[in-house]
Design an enzyme around this catalytic site. Structure first.
Site, PDB file in Angstrom:
ATOM      1  N   GLU A 195       1.074  -1.078   0.151  1.00  7.80           N
ATOM      2  CA  GLU A 195      -0.127  -0.067  -0.022  1.00  7.80           C
ATOM      3  C   GLU A 195       0.801   1.295  -0.099  1.00  7.80           C
ATOM      4  O   GLU A 195       1.734   1.455   0.737  1.00  7.80           O
ATOM      5  CB  GLU A 195      -0.977   0.141   1.244  1.00  7.80           C
ATOM      6  N   GLU A 254     -13.503   5.742  -1.648  1.00 10.75           N
ATOM      7  CA  GLU A 254     -14.466   5.106  -0.972  1.00 10.75           C
ATOM      8  C   GLU A 254     -15.316   5.610   0.084  1.00 10.75           C
ATOM      9  O   GLU A 254     -14.869   6.156   0.947  1.00 10.75           O
ATOM     10  CB  GLU A 254     -13.734   3.551  -0.317  1.00 10.75           C
ATOM     11  N   LYS A 309     -15.600   4.764   3.875  1.00  8.42           N
ATOM     12  CA  LYS A 309     -14.376   4.694   4.917  1.00  8.42           C
ATOM     13  C   LYS A 309     -14.448   5.765   6.162  1.00  8.42           C
ATOM     14  O   LYS A 309     -15.038   6.837   5.821  1.00  8.42           O
ATOM     15  CB  LYS A 309     -13.355   4.898   4.235  1.00  8.42           C
ATOM     16  N   GLU A 363      -9.206   9.794   4.203  1.00 13.80           N
ATOM     17  CA  GLU A 363      -9.330   8.324   4.079  1.00 13.80           C
ATOM     18  C   GLU A 363     -10.530   7.902   2.884  1.00 13.80           C
ATOM     19  O   GLU A 363     -10.319   6.889   2.426  1.00 13.80           O
ATOM     20  CB  GLU A 363     -10.132   7.896   5.542  1.00 13.80           C
TER      21      GLU A 363
END
Length: 472
Positions: free
Chosen positions: A272, A326, A329, A335
């Site tokens: 990541e 997303e 999240k 985030e």
């Protein structure tokens, strides 16, 4: 590096030299790979079939998942995309304490799909050492039971096991040569994990985010250093190696920590890394321009470069985080804004993701300068940076805002009443701002792009009577 000899006419060789340089480098050097994390904590994402089509359209042939979702694995079958799946943290205790659970999990989630779905690795847990549920003690026993199951089902030669760890597992990371793991993790988890990875020729999975380090230490860390841009670099006082990017320093700190325990043979994969395109007011450095710069420059570094200063012969293999923004999240705004794509499959910003994309790109992704540029008269033989009129108002405005704000371009001449205010158009003002820092950067390769919002021209721009800078 010796370039191959080509028999093209001279003018054609000039046109094709950048492409040949890139392809020849790739042929003569072992370069890394780019994959992407496909997270699904959202309620508005495309179907898995559409996602697979999107991945293939972008030339992405490596993807990492956070589970073993049946619909996703089925959609990835026969796609030519290599897949890393995951056993979630909440299943670690069961896999550790019950070998039959591990065996059944492998049968149901791996054997059922592989090899039609090209599963190449299993991420056992995720950042387990930082898990508030205290799952560290289950990690290595779970890995051992899963390995036994892979061996039983004749899968151990094609599927590797590892576990993504966060940089918070390090006790020391600066300078990189002093890298060490936290003492309380070494005997119960780190050494047994590294021993397993060494014996099975697997690799350590690392989640590395220079953004977090920069956000917390923006007064000490250069933004250029964090974004893979040209900078003075830092020399490691311990080994004399020079580091030109924060991420490489972070990775070499992990290599040093492993070496201190006697595991020089274990390789790394960055499972990541990314940079948010939006964030809260206190999330210093977040934004589209910086996200495009980080990920774009990282892709070029991986696909056309060697390894880190400490391990120059080991290619960098990286999974970008993440494929989509997303929306479910939790946590700060950042985030929910790490994606390269919106849920409607539109690009958050435009960067090349493949070697072919790099060879076809005019220049690197965003490279901003924080220095101001005095206006001087243009002269012959120079180049200028101007706005791409086809980029669209939103992209131009975002790039202009950044250039005149955090980017530090000298935008005084395009203020109302100043010499270059007219014509009062977005394209004209953006062109002036883009050109300002381009010239300060000595017109270096990759300093005029802004994620496709700008490009280089060889003739002096003509917007009203405004004269564009051509140097310091």
């Amino acid at each position: 590096m010796n370039m191959a000899t080509f028999t093209f006419p001279f003018f054609l060789s000039l046109l094709l030299l950048p492409l040949f340089s890139l392809l020849t480098f790739a042929a003569e050097n072992t370069t890394g790979t780019i994959g992407i994390n496909y997270g699904r904590i959202a309620n508005n994402l495309p179907t898995p079939e559409k996602v697979v089509a999107l991945l293939k359209s972008q030339g992405i042939n490596k993807v990492k998942l956070y589970d073993t979702d049946a619909a996703v694995l089925t959609a990835l079958a026969n796609s030519g995309i290599n897949v890393v799946v995951a056993l979630p943290n909440e299943l670690l205790s069961s896999a550790a304490n019950d070998p039959s659970f591990a065996d059944k999990w492998v049968q149901a989630n791996i054997s059922q799909y592989h090899p039609q779905t090209q599963i190449e690795a299993i991420a056992v847990g995720n950042e387990v050492f930082a898990d508030p549920n205290n799952t560290t003690k289950f990690l290595v026993p779970a890995i051992n039971n899963l390995q036994s199951a892979l061996v039983k089902h004749n899968l151990s030669s094609s599927i590797k096991l590892s576990s993504p760890i966060a940089l918070s597992a390090l006790q020391n990371s600066y300078p990189p040569s002093s890298g060490s793991f936290k003492p309380d993790l070494i005997e119960p988890a780190i050494k047994p994990l590294l021993d397993f990875l060494s014996k099975t020729s697997s690799y350590l999975m690392i989640n590395a985010y220079p953004f977090f380090a920069y956000e917390a230490n923006a007064d000490e860390i250069s933004l250029d250093y964090a974004l893979f841009r040209t900078n003075q670099g830092n020399v490691d006082s311990g080994n004399g190696l020079r580091y030109n990017s924060l991420m490489e320093a972070q990775l070499d700190a992990v290599f040093a920590a492993m070496s201190a325990l006697g595991y020089d043979d274990v390789k790394l994969v960055v499972t990541e890394t990314g940079w948010p395109s939006n964030g809260d007011e206190n999330e210093i450095g977040s934004g589209k321009a910086n996200a495009a710069a980080y990920n774009g420059n990282l892709v070029k570094r991986v696909l056309t470069g060697s390894g880190t200063p400490l391990k120059p012969k080991d290619p960098l293999n990286v999974y970008l985080f993440a494929l989509f923004n997303e929306n479910q999240k939790p946590g700060p705004t950042s985030e929910r804004n790490y994606g390269l794509f919106y849920p409607d499959e539109g690009k958050v910003y435009d960067i090349p993701l493949t070697l072919a994309g790099l060879s076809g790109a005019q220049s690197n992704p965003v490279n901003e300068s924080k220095a101001q540029v005095p206006t001087t008269a243009p002269s012959s033989g120079n180049t200028w940076c101007v706005a791409n009129a086809n980029a669209g108002e939103e992209k131009l405005q975002a790039a202009l805002d950044y250039a005149c704000g955090e980017g530090g371009a000298d935008c005084r001449s395009i203020q109302e009443g100043s010499t270059c205010f007219n014509p009062n158009t977005l394209e004209a003002h953006a062109s002036y701002a883009f050109n300002s820092y381009y010239q300060k950067k000595a017109r270096g390769t990759g300093t005029c792009d802004f994620g496709g919002a700008a490009h280089v021209v060889a003739q002096p721009p003509r917007y009203g009577t405004c004269e564009y800078p051509t140097g310091y």
